[in-house]
Design an enzyme around this catalytic site. Structure first.
Site, PDB file in Angstrom:
ATOM      1  N   CYS A  81      22.921   5.978  19.383  1.00  0.00           N
ATOM      2  CA  CYS A  81      22.254   5.033  20.270  1.00  0.00           C
ATOM      3  C   CYS A  81      20.883   5.583  20.653  1.00  0.00           C
ATOM      4  CB  CYS A  81      23.107   4.812  21.519  1.00  0.00           C
ATOM      5  SG  CYS A  81      22.338   3.737  22.757  1.00  0.00           S
ATOM      6  N   CYS A  84      21.012   6.568  24.629  1.00  0.00           N
ATOM      7  CA  CYS A  84      21.827   7.648  25.211  1.00  0.00           C
ATOM      8  C   CYS A  84      22.361   8.640  24.187  1.00  0.00           C
ATOM      9  CB  CYS A  84      22.980   7.058  26.007  1.00  0.00           C
ATOM     10  SG  CYS A  84      24.234   6.235  24.998  1.00  0.00           S
ATOM     11  N   CYS A 129      26.675  -0.410  22.920  1.00  0.00           N
ATOM     12  CA  CYS A 129      26.963   1.019  22.961  1.00  0.00           C
ATOM     13  C   CYS A 129      28.100   1.217  23.953  1.00  0.00           C
ATOM     14  CB  CYS A 129      25.724   1.797  23.414  1.00  0.00           C
ATOM     15  SG  CYS A 129      26.055   3.550  23.707  1.00  0.00           S
ATOM     16  N   CYS A 132      26.401   3.451  27.216  1.00  0.00           N
ATOM     17  CA  CYS A 132      25.369   2.911  28.120  1.00  0.00           C
ATOM     18  C   CYS A 132      25.355   1.382  28.174  1.00  0.00           C
ATOM     19  CB  CYS A 132      23.988   3.438  27.747  1.00  0.00           C
ATOM     20  SG  CYS A 132      23.292   2.745  26.218  1.00  0.00           S
ATOM     21  N   CYS A 153      26.285  -5.680  12.053  1.00  0.00           N
ATOM     22  CA  CYS A 153      24.874  -5.974  11.809  1.00  0.00           C
ATOM     23  C   CYS A 153      24.095  -5.432  13.007  1.00  0.00           C
ATOM     24  CB  CYS A 153      24.703  -7.483  11.657  1.00  0.00           C
ATOM     25  SG  CYS A 153      23.052  -7.978  11.168  1.00  0.00           S
TER      26      CYS A 153
END
Length: 166
Positions: A81, A84, A129, A132, A153
């Protein structure tokens, strides 16, 4: 003519959805939480993210197809991510879907959380995510049949790539 092609491609890419994919994707994900382990104010997110990352991760935006450098990555590593650095996907689960966005057939366990959005007038499986809550992309059931049949995707600007050091 090129714009019409991309418009049709975008409509096709977002229209594939089924209840079967919801069950399969939950094996490696969490449900979208009301609070996350990593939380920041809007101003704090704007400080640490680029404008493109902020638009995608915090405002559920979408980057232009074929615009991400992450589309071409094939070397072993981990996609994390951008907000984070939670581990999300491994290169070994990446495939070329032809849609213009990085695509994976499965996530790293507990790296993602699943939700839904209906911004286009119908419900789609939305990928966040798991740490976060940042918007990553969407889940479709048109991935490789020989593996999971799923296509995660994902917006390239929502991730960073960390190559394996081995």
């Amino acid at each position: 003519m090129k714009n019409i092609f991309f418009a049709i491609l975008a409509i096709v890419a977002v229209s594939c959805n089924s209840s079967a994919q919801k069950n399969d994707s939950k094996a490696n994900s969490k449900e979208v939480a009301s609070t996350y382990e990593v939380t920041k104010t809007d101003a704090e997110w704007k400080e640490i993210l680029t404008p493109a990352q902020y638009q995608i991760l915090r405002k559920a935006g979408t980057e232009r197809p074929f615009s991400s450098e992450l589309n071409d990555i094939k070397k072993p590593g981990t996609f994390v991510c951008a907000a984070c650095e939670t581990e999300l996907y491994k290169t070994e689960n990446k495939f070329d879907s032809g849609t213009g966005w990085p695509s994976f057939d499965r996530a790293i366990k507990n790296g993602i959380a699943m939700g839904s959005d209906s911004k286009l007038g119908y419900s789609r499986d939305e990928i966040h995510c798991g740490t976060c809550g940042g918007h990553l992309g969407h889940l479709f059931n048109d991935g490789p049949r020989e593996t999971t049949g799923e296509r995660h995707c994902i917006n390239g600007d929502a991730m960073k790539f960390i190559p394996d050091t081995k």
